[in-house]
Design a protein around this motif. Structure first.
Motif, PDB file in Angstrom:
ATOM      1  N   HIS A 835       0.849  -1.202   0.000  1.00  0.00           N
ATOM      2  CA  HIS A 835       0.000   0.000   0.000  1.00  0.00           C
ATOM      3  C   HIS A 835       0.869   1.230   0.000  1.00  0.00           C
ATOM      4  O   HIS A 835       2.090   1.149   0.145  1.00  0.00           O
ATOM      5  CB  HIS A 835      -0.884  -0.001   1.259  1.00  0.00           C
ATOM      6  CG  HIS A 835      -0.090   0.142   2.531  1.00  0.00           C
ATOM      7  ND1 HIS A 835       0.577  -0.919   3.097  1.00  0.00           N
ATOM      8  CD2 HIS A 835       0.174   1.224   3.315  1.00  0.00           C
ATOM      9  CE1 HIS A 835       1.208  -0.508   4.189  1.00  0.00           C
ATOM     10  NE2 HIS A 835       0.983   0.800   4.353  1.00  0.00           N
ATOM     11  N   ASP A 837       0.805   5.216   1.975  1.00  0.00           N
ATOM     12  CA  ASP A 837       0.153   5.748   3.162  1.00  0.00           C
ATOM     13  C   ASP A 837      -0.742   6.952   2.887  1.00  0.00           C
ATOM     14  O   ASP A 837      -1.474   7.393   3.768  1.00  0.00           O
ATOM     15  CB  ASP A 837       1.208   6.120   4.217  1.00  0.00           C
ATOM     16  CG  ASP A 837       1.889   4.882   4.782  1.00  0.00           C
ATOM     17  OD1 ASP A 837       1.275   3.804   4.738  1.00  0.00           O
ATOM     18  OD2 ASP A 837       3.034   4.993   5.256  1.00  0.00           O
ATOM     19  N   HIS A 903       4.729   0.133  -0.186  1.00  0.00           N
ATOM     20  CA  HIS A 903       5.467  -0.717   0.746  1.00  0.00           C
ATOM     21  C   HIS A 903       4.541  -1.725   1.397  1.00  0.00           C
ATOM     22  O   HIS A 903       3.318  -1.602   1.291  1.00  0.00           O
ATOM     23  CB  HIS A 903       6.156   0.138   1.810  1.00  0.00           C
ATOM     24  CG  HIS A 903       5.182   0.969   2.617  1.00  0.00           C
ATOM     25  ND1 HIS A 903       4.663   2.166   2.165  1.00  0.00           N
ATOM     26  CD2 HIS A 903       4.625   0.762   3.828  1.00  0.00           C
ATOM     27  CE1 HIS A 903       3.839   2.659   3.069  1.00  0.00           C
ATOM     28  NE2 HIS A 903       3.784   1.832   4.092  1.00  0.00           N
TER      29      HIS A 903
HETATM   30 FE   LIG Z   1       2.329   2.009   5.571  1.00  0.00          FE
END
Ligand SMILES: [Fe+2]
Ligand SMILES: O=C(O)CCC(=O)C(=O)O
Length: 953
Positions: A835, A837, A903
């Motif tokens: 994903h 952030d 990540h």
């Molecule tokens: Fe994350």
């Protein structure tokens, strides 16, 4: 030999779900969770479904009307009272809703039914007038209007069309309703059927009730009560499957459905008949949709050319959306409906031996999708059989025009998107970037509800339960810590003799200008942000197409007045006043709305009550932090002041749709906050090099840079935390972690299960909670200090390593442990899927910014606390979710990166992995207030003599 493929061999076929619909089976989920309603027990407030009981014993299908209404008034008397010729559909609808309120079921059904019919006629008339006028099919006085004035040919067309349209609608309609956005949205969402259903039910017209419920359901498939009602109707003997009729079914859809049924039966003649009919009706409907868009341009501002140009952009966007709008059959969106039709049709023609027509359908399909392999294969077969060349494949005229128009509009829109300087949809967005591009996705209202739900907001009562549309009650708009911070703004304010105390932006600005206090500033930023979130939610919920503007924002607290006589014969209002309704006229359907967001639970009583015209309680509910009630400002309501204890406080916001009427104080506050930022920026004298040197001296080493980590803004550093600090934080999680994900979802039961994988347990603790636990002595001040210090150290390192020119603030701070559970050895999943952030990674590799992604996040960092576990490596990833480069956690190791980088975390297969996860933002409005609070708490605790310090800091 190649063989001619039918639709059922390709992806365009309708789904099994749709087939269920087609066969007349209404798919109704029966095991849905019934939403908890906070309504009190007054009968009026019960949801519709709870009023459904079994039918009376002896009535047959299509029962005769009962003689008396529930309250004993005879139906005949009711019928005689109806005197409503020459009412517009809007008036009929309003009166129908009132009749519903008054339990006059016959009037309700009669009026709303007529409102629905008249609305259809109204819309049809407008469409026809538009079409006839734009095509020059109507006589016009201005037909020969020409002029030498430059530009006049364009203006002249406007004048002619407008004149024609006005005359046409005036001539064709008996009444001339002003269709408000609100009314239109109610009809488009089929709300009248919701009322109709209930009134028919009360009249024991169950077949009609079933159709009305079904019609409503198709536009509101998420509506739990209606689903329940449909189940009920299905189970009664009086209603059979065929009675569930969609009363709003458009002709092309009916053809489509019949065609597919015939297709299943291999009745090719009938397939051809219905698909041909479907196409004819579809293009008509599409043309109508295009012409309806002409009424959808938003006009804002005084500058003629920009107003017109902006309106054209709106209209174009609306027109491009027509295809999608027309592609839902029942509740199922059919991807590429037109292609689907031509594909089926081609096969049916082929089966009937009408090869020329099959070729035409093939050409029509390929015009819409020129690379479709099955269709190209079919074309090759037809070519052979018909001895055709490419030139002989001529698409249908209708579809050719349709495709050409679409292509042209698309090209124009592409240019507009790329080059045209659009108006700012969110004027305040320039000053304060609150919800990035919030209004842009306003148009995609499809799944906003589920997006909000992901953020913990859930509706607990809707318009119908609350007896008037445009009323709602929703929970979860604020979290506990936010309520607390906002309450702080009302401290030290004077309480009026009547018992109310009020904070508003005039007060706030004055105070901030006098004394630039960091806490106060931070709370004020939260206030502004919270107001924006509530505004955004309300706009979405009410689906008003024009923007809602804040007219007045405040926090009002109520406690018992010193002189009770002051509130004796009036109704207490959320806004701090007490009114007598008889003195004022109700102004429903004005353009003004109010929301009230509660900040606390009253110690005693404190309920909110909606009142009807007779000032009786329509519905009522209790209050708590984050619960928000929204209503039309003209709606009567009152509250109960708590008899003792804490005052009852709420954020009260008034909105207007009039752009010129928004709150000056609000804008002035934003400007002030902006000025404070700039000032701070100008005064910030820091030298990143010195700070990095300091870190080096303290033993912090950057061990991997962006180069090794295959990205630009990435690094790994070691030595950020001591072993003692690492183990203190870990034990804090054991002692005080909120079970579950630690995100403080109101009402949701805590659970150990990780939100990301069932194979791990997930425990977390936020900085807010850490401060609370320290206050309660559950964790030691040393623990809180380590939490604060390590967070700050990480923030400073990220800010300076990346040499950022703007300050970096905490956005969210979360101490998390992930623990392997059960046999974990051959797990295939990840501890945390790939994903980013601050955006939502889509399957095509793009990442969309917008709810519920935390778009304000600019940088992320994870500080690891241990290494005695298996698996659990952090890794950077490609947009296709494959791994790029991994980092192994250990105490004191920090990985810092741009929050937009992809990540994930590999599965933790043994033991427990703990880390301090930090998200940062440049936007001061999102500053995590809990850090300020936690620092204060720590200071207090460390001053308290009884606190023993064992550890050496
Ligand atoms: Fe994350
Ligand atoms: O714990 C980690 O290594 C990363 C966690 C993460 O990416 C997140 O919580 O967003």
């Amino acid at each position: 030999m190649a063989y001619f493929s039918s639709c059922s061999k390709t992806r365009h076929c309708y789904s099994p779900m749709l087939k269920n619909f087609l066969l007349g089976i209404i798919v109704v989920v029966s095991t849905f969770q019934v939403l908890v309603s906070a309504l009190d027990d007054s009968t009026a407030a019960k949801s519709l479904s709870s009023n459904l009981e079994g039918p009376g014993d002896d009535v047959g299908a299509f029962a005769v009307l009962p003689d008396v209404n529930e309250d004993g008034q005879s139906i005949e008397a009711e019928i005689n009272q109806i005197d409503d010729t020459n009412l517009s559909f809007e008036e009929l609808y309003e009166q129908g809703v009132r009749a519903y309120d008054d339990h006059l079921w016959y009037s309700c059904a009669n009026k709303i039914e007529r409102a629905v019919q008249d609305y259809k006629v109204f819309k049809h008339t407008l469409s026809n007038c538009r079409l006839e006028c734009s095509k020059g099919l109507r006589e016009s006085q201005l037909a020969n209007l020409t002029s030498q004035v430059p530009d006049f040919s364009t203006f002249g067309k406007f004048l002619r069309d407008a004149d024609c349209y006005r005359r046409c609608t005036e001539e064709s309609l008996d009444t001339h309703p002003q269709l408000t956005d609100r009314m239109e949205s109610a009809f488009e969402k089929r709300l009248p059927y919701h009322y109709l259903q209930f009134c028919y039910y009360k009249l024991d017209r169950l077949k009609l009730a079933a159709s009305a419920a079904y019609t409503y359901y198709l536009a509101n498939p998420q509506d739990v009560d209606t689903k329940q009602n449909i189940v009920y109707y299905r189970d009664t003997a009086k209603v059979s499957e065929t009675d569930f009729v969609d009363l709003e079914l458009q002709p092309y859809k009916e053809h489509y459905i019949r065609a597919l049924l015939a297709y299943d039966e291999h009745q090719w003649g009938s397939v051809i008949f219905h698909f041909e009919g479907c196409l004819e009706e579809y293009f008509k409907e599409h043309e109508r949709c295009l012409s309806d868009c002409e009424g959808k341009g938003q006009l804002q501002g005084p500058e003629f050319s920009t107003v017109v140009a902006d309106a054209i952009v709106d209209i174009m966007a609306c027109k491009l959306d027509c295809e999608k709008k027309l592609s839902t059959i029942y509740t199922e969106p059919i991807k590429l409906l037109l292609q689907d039709i031509y594909h089926h049709l081609q096969f049916a023609y082929y089966k009937e031996g009408e090869l020329e027509k099959a070729a035409e359908a093939t050409a029509s399909f390929l015009l819409l999708n020129s690379t479709h392999q099955v269709m190209l294969d079919n074309k090759a077969i037809l070519k052979k059989e018909l001895h055709y060349t490419d030139d002989d494949f001529i698409p249908q005229k209708d579809v050719a025009e349709y495709a050409a128009l679409r292509e042209e509009m698309q090209a124009l829109m592409d240019i507009i998107k790329r080059e045209y300087r659009l108006r700012d949809l969110l004027p305040e967005g320039e000053v304060i970037n609150l919800l990035s591009r919030a209004d842009q996705d306003l148009k995609e209202t499809d799944d906003w509800m589920s997006r909000y739900e992901k953020l913990g907001m859930h509706i607990i009562s809707k318009s119908v339960d609350l007896h008037r549309h445009e009323r709602f009650v929703t929970d979860g708009l604020l979290k506990e810590d936010q309520c607390e911070e906002l309450l702080a703004l009302t401290e030290d304010l004077p309480t009026e003799p009547i018992g109310s105390r009020k904070f508003d932006l005039k007060v706030a600005r004055q105070r901030l200008e006098d004394d630039l206090n960091e806490d106060y500033e931070a709370s004020l930023r939260l206030f502004v942000r919270a107001a924006e979130v509530v505004r955004h939610y309300t706009q979405r919920y009410l689906q008003i197409s024009v923007s809602l503007h804040l007219k007045y924002t405040s926090i009002v607290c109520w406690s018992q007045p010193q002189e009770p006589a002051l509130i004796e014969s009036c109704h207490i209002q959320e806004d701090g006043t007490c009114v007598r309704f008889d003195d004022m006229a109700d102004e429903l359907y004005s353009d003004s709305y109010t929301t009230v967001t509660y900040l606390n639970t009253a110690d005693e009583d404190g309920d909110f009550q909606f009142l009807n015209e007779k000032n009786e309680v329509d519905s009522a509910f209790g209050i708590k932090c984050g619960r928000t009630v929204g209503f039309n400002s003209g709606d009567r309501h009152t509250i109960k002041v708590p008899k003792s204890g804490n005052p009852r406080c709420a954020m009260v916001i008034r909105y207007t749709t009039d752009v010129n009427n928004d709150e000056k104080d609000y804008h002035d506050t934003l400007t002030l906050l902006q000025r404070i930022d700039e000032l701070r920026l100008a005064n910030e004298a820091k030298n990143a090099k010195d700070i990095m040197k300091q870190f080096e001296e303290e033993g912090v080493r950057v061990v991997q840079t962006g180069k090794e980590l295959l990205g630009t803004e990435r690094f790994v550093a070691d030595g950020l935390a001591s072993d003692a600090q690492c183990s203190t934080l870990r034990s804090m999680v054991q002692n005080g972690a909120l079970l579950g994900d630690g995100y403080d979802h109101l009402d949701s039961k805590p659970s150990f299960i990780s939100p990301h994988t069932e194979h791990e347990m997930y425990q977390g603790i936020t900085i807010y909670r850490a401060a609370k636990l320290a206050q309660q002595n559950t964790i030691s001040p040393f623990g809180l200090r380590a939490f604060l210090e390590l967070s700050e150290k990480s923030r400073l390192l990220v800010e300076n390593y990346f040499n950022l020119t703007k300050p970096l603030y905490f956005d969210y701070t979360h101490l998390v442990c992930r623990t392997a559970v059960g046999d974990n050895s051959d797990r295939q999943d990840l501890s945390h899927p790939v994903h980013a952030d601050n955006c939502l990674l889509q399957s095509d590799g793009s990442c969309t910014k917008g709810y519920p992604a935390f778009t304000q996040r600019d940088y992320s960092a994870i500080l690891y606390l241990n290494d005695d576990f298996d698996g659990g490596e952090f890794f950077f990833a490609h947009s296709n979710k494959t791994e790029q480069v991994a980092v192994k956690p250990q105490c004191g190791r920090l990985v810092g990166f741009n929050a937009g980088d992809f990540h994930g975390v590999r599965a933790v297969t043994r033991g427990q992995r703990c880390a301090l996860a930090l998200w940062f933002t440049h936007n001061p409005n999102f500053k995590e207030l809990a850090h300020i609070q936690a620092r204060k708490t720590l200071k207090q605790l460390e001053l308290e003599p009884e606190v023993q310090h064992h550890e050496d800091l």
